[in-house]
Design an enzyme around this catalytic site. Structure first.
Site, PDB file in Angstrom:
ATOM      1  CG  ASN A  13      37.115  41.348  37.925  1.00  0.00           C
ATOM      2  OD1 ASN A  13      36.128  41.549  37.218  1.00  0.00           O
ATOM      3  ND2 ASN A  13      38.207  42.096  37.856  1.00  0.00           N
ATOM      4  CE  LYS A  15      40.881  40.723  35.714  1.00  0.00           C
ATOM      5  NZ  LYS A  15      42.351  40.771  35.574  1.00  0.00           N
ATOM      6  CG  HIS A 107      40.619  45.705  38.641  1.00  0.00           C
ATOM      7  ND1 HIS A 107      41.548  45.576  37.623  1.00  0.00           N
ATOM      8  CD2 HIS A 107      40.513  44.472  39.207  1.00  0.00           C
ATOM      9  CE1 HIS A 107      41.973  44.323  37.574  1.00  0.00           C
ATOM     10  NE2 HIS A 107      41.363  43.637  38.529  1.00  0.00           N
ATOM     11  CD  GLU A 109      42.394  44.161  34.201  1.00  0.00           C
ATOM     12  OE1 GLU A 109      41.146  44.207  34.099  1.00  0.00           O
ATOM     13  OE2 GLU A 109      43.034  43.092  34.273  1.00  0.00           O
ATOM     14  CD  GLU A 177      43.776  44.970  41.676  1.00  0.00           C
ATOM     15  OE1 GLU A 177      43.315  43.959  41.120  1.00  0.00           O
ATOM     16  OE2 GLU A 177      43.684  46.109  41.192  1.00  0.00           O
ATOM     17  N   GLY A 183      47.809  38.074  36.581  1.00  0.00           N
ATOM     18  CA  GLY A 183      47.939  37.404  35.295  1.00  0.00           C
ATOM     19  C   GLY A 183      49.326  36.868  34.991  1.00  0.00           C
ATOM     20  CB  SER A 223      48.816  34.822  40.091  1.00  0.00           C
ATOM     21  OG  SER A 223      49.157  35.543  38.922  1.00  0.00           O
TER      22      SER A 223
END
Length: 265
Positions: A13, A15, A107, A109, A177, A183, A223
């Site tokens: 991904n 992003k 996702h 986000e 996830e 991250g 990660s």
């Protein structure tokens, strides 16, 4: 659950990174690197996918089609609507028209930055299936969720909400996830990923039957690096990885896919 062979999937991904020229260079380099890996280790039947920004999709489509690259691609999101006065949105029909195979749904986000609800994601899931796209449904918990509800509770609730109105045997992928790992550099342990993946698979079996559950690939995302992919890929219910930041580094991303290709050989 029956013991079945699921084709592993390593998905990158991107992003909001890489313009269309950078996308072309990245996909070309990725293909070259993967070809070297296949030469060195032999093809193990895994699938490699990239999820570029919308502005890159046509360039990636043309490159993959023209050079017959062994890479597939998808959209990072889609609209729940077919067409109309929805400024800035992209329909499933548009993505399918560009030969996308996959599309990310839910996702973390999108859930946090755009306030997407489980009900909205259920409609997006249905739209993806309707247009012949394979939805990659992202589920996961925050650190607070984990502390309050324990492992699996929030991802399972998100999965149930999305699949509540689904019938038949849709082809889809689940990406677990943990938000607390994305991250952060601190991934879940392979045992943690396996526990949640096994519970998610059991939930699919309950809702859609064991055959669909056995066929559904479950990825781990959060990660992921070449240094930790081995532990995840040894887990029976983890069928690949949704890779974020590391997918922008072609050498690192190819190393993740390369290890994947020769696990057990």
């Amino acid at each position: 659950m029956a013991q079945v062979s699921r084709i592993p999937l390593i998905a990158g991904n991107w992003k909001m990174n890489l313009d269309h020229l950078q996308a072309i260079a990245t996909v070309q380099k990725l293909d070259w690197t993967l070809k070297d890996a296949r030469h060195d280790y032999g093809a193990a039947g895994s699938e490699v996918a990239v999820f570029p920004p919308f502005t890159d999709l046509r360039s990636v489509q043309n490159l993959i089609a023209a050079d017959k690259l062994d890479i597939v691609f998808g959209g990072q999101d889609l609209s729940e609507h077919e067409a109309g006065a929805y400024t800035g949105e992209i329909s499933g029909a548009f993505l399918k028209g560009l030969d996308c195979t996959y599309v990310l749904i839910g996702h973390s986000e999108r859930r946090t930055l755009h306030g997407e609800t489980d009900q909205q994601l259920a409609r997006k899931f249905s739209s993806a299936v309707k247009h012949g796209l394979v939805p990659v449904l992202c589920v996961g918990e925050t650190a607070d969720d984990l502390e309050v509800h324990g492992p699996s509770a929030v991802p399972v609730a998100q999965l149930r909400a999305t699949l509540a109105g689904v019938t038949g045997t849709p082809n889809f992928v689940i990406a677990y996830e943990p938000v607390w790992a994305i991250g952060s550099g601190q991934a879940a342990t392979p045992d943690q990923a396996e526990q949640v993946a096994a519970t998610l698979r059991a939930t699919v079996a309950e809702l859609l039957g064991e055959e669909t559950a056995d066929a559904t690939r479950i990825l781990y995302g959060g990660s992921v690096k070449s240094s930790n992919i081995a532990g995840f890929m040894r887990q029976p219910n983890v069928d690949g990885a949704l890779v974020g930041g590391a997918s922008l580094d072609v050498t690192e991303f190819a190393s993740i896919a390369r290890f994947q290709k020769h696990v057990g050989t």
